[in-house]
Design a protein around this motif. Structure first.
Motif, PDB file in Angstrom:
ATOM      1  N   THR A  59      40.634  52.726   5.766  1.00  0.00           N
ATOM      2  CA  THR A  59      40.027  51.792   4.819  1.00  0.00           C
ATOM      3  C   THR A  59      39.888  52.434   3.445  1.00  0.00           C
ATOM      4  O   THR A  59      40.093  51.782   2.429  1.00  0.00           O
ATOM      5  CB  THR A  59      38.656  51.283   5.313  1.00  0.00           C
ATOM      6  N   VAL A 110      32.473  47.139   0.180  1.00  0.00           N
ATOM      7  CA  VAL A 110      32.378  46.577   1.527  1.00  0.00           C
ATOM      8  C   VAL A 110      30.963  46.068   1.794  1.00  0.00           C
ATOM      9  O   VAL A 110      30.777  44.948   2.269  1.00  0.00           O
ATOM     10  CB  VAL A 110      32.809  47.610   2.593  1.00  0.00           C
ATOM     11  N   SER A 131      39.059  49.603  11.374  1.00  0.00           N
ATOM     12  CA  SER A 131      37.708  50.089  11.102  1.00  0.00           C
ATOM     13  C   SER A 131      37.726  51.603  10.898  1.00  0.00           C
ATOM     14  O   SER A 131      36.687  52.216  10.711  1.00  0.00           O
ATOM     15  CB  SER A 131      36.767  49.723  12.254  1.00  0.00           C
ATOM     16  N   HIS A 163      34.378  52.337  -2.474  1.00  0.00           N
ATOM     17  CA  HIS A 163      34.828  51.548  -1.334  1.00  0.00           C
ATOM     18  C   HIS A 163      33.625  51.056  -0.516  1.00  0.00           C
ATOM     19  O   HIS A 163      33.536  49.879  -0.184  1.00  0.00           O
ATOM     20  CB  HIS A 163      35.770  52.380  -0.468  1.00  0.00           C
ATOM     21  N   LEU A 215      41.428  45.896   5.103  1.00  0.00           N
ATOM     22  CA  LEU A 215      40.093  46.189   5.638  1.00  0.00           C
ATOM     23  C   LEU A 215      39.854  45.466   6.953  1.00  0.00           C
ATOM     24  O   LEU A 215      39.203  46.001   7.854  1.00  0.00           O
ATOM     25  CB  LEU A 215      39.005  45.779   4.648  1.00  0.00           C
TER      26      LEU A 215
END
Length: 78
Positions: A64, A24, A59, A20, A55
């Motif tokens: 997420t 990102v 935050s 992940h 996403l």
């Protein structure tokens, strides 16, 4: 594939988190991570779009990561 190996069962949450974070970090700099995911036969543009929307609305690291796990489930079951 690493997530499905028996020897990684104890580390699966760490691996999911790393995947992940890599997505990102890199997707903000280059379209390549998105292109790689869309090249998977099991993932549709709508699936990836839903993940990216998830996403965008939070935050919270746990939320997420949960969105990424959901994306992985979609890939696995398709």
């Amino acid at each position: 594939m690493s997530l499905a190996k028996d020897e990684n069962v104890n580390n699966s949450s760490v691996l999911v988190g790393m995947c992940h974070e890599i997505f990102v970090y890199l997707s903000q700099r280059h379209p390549f991570p998105r292109q790689v995911l869309l090249s998977l036969p099991c993932l549709t543009p709508d699936d990836l779009s839903a993940y990216e929307k998830a996403l965008a609305v939070t935050s919270n690291p746990k939320k997420t990561q949960a969105a990424y796990e959901k994306l992985l489930v979609v890939c696995y079951w398709n």
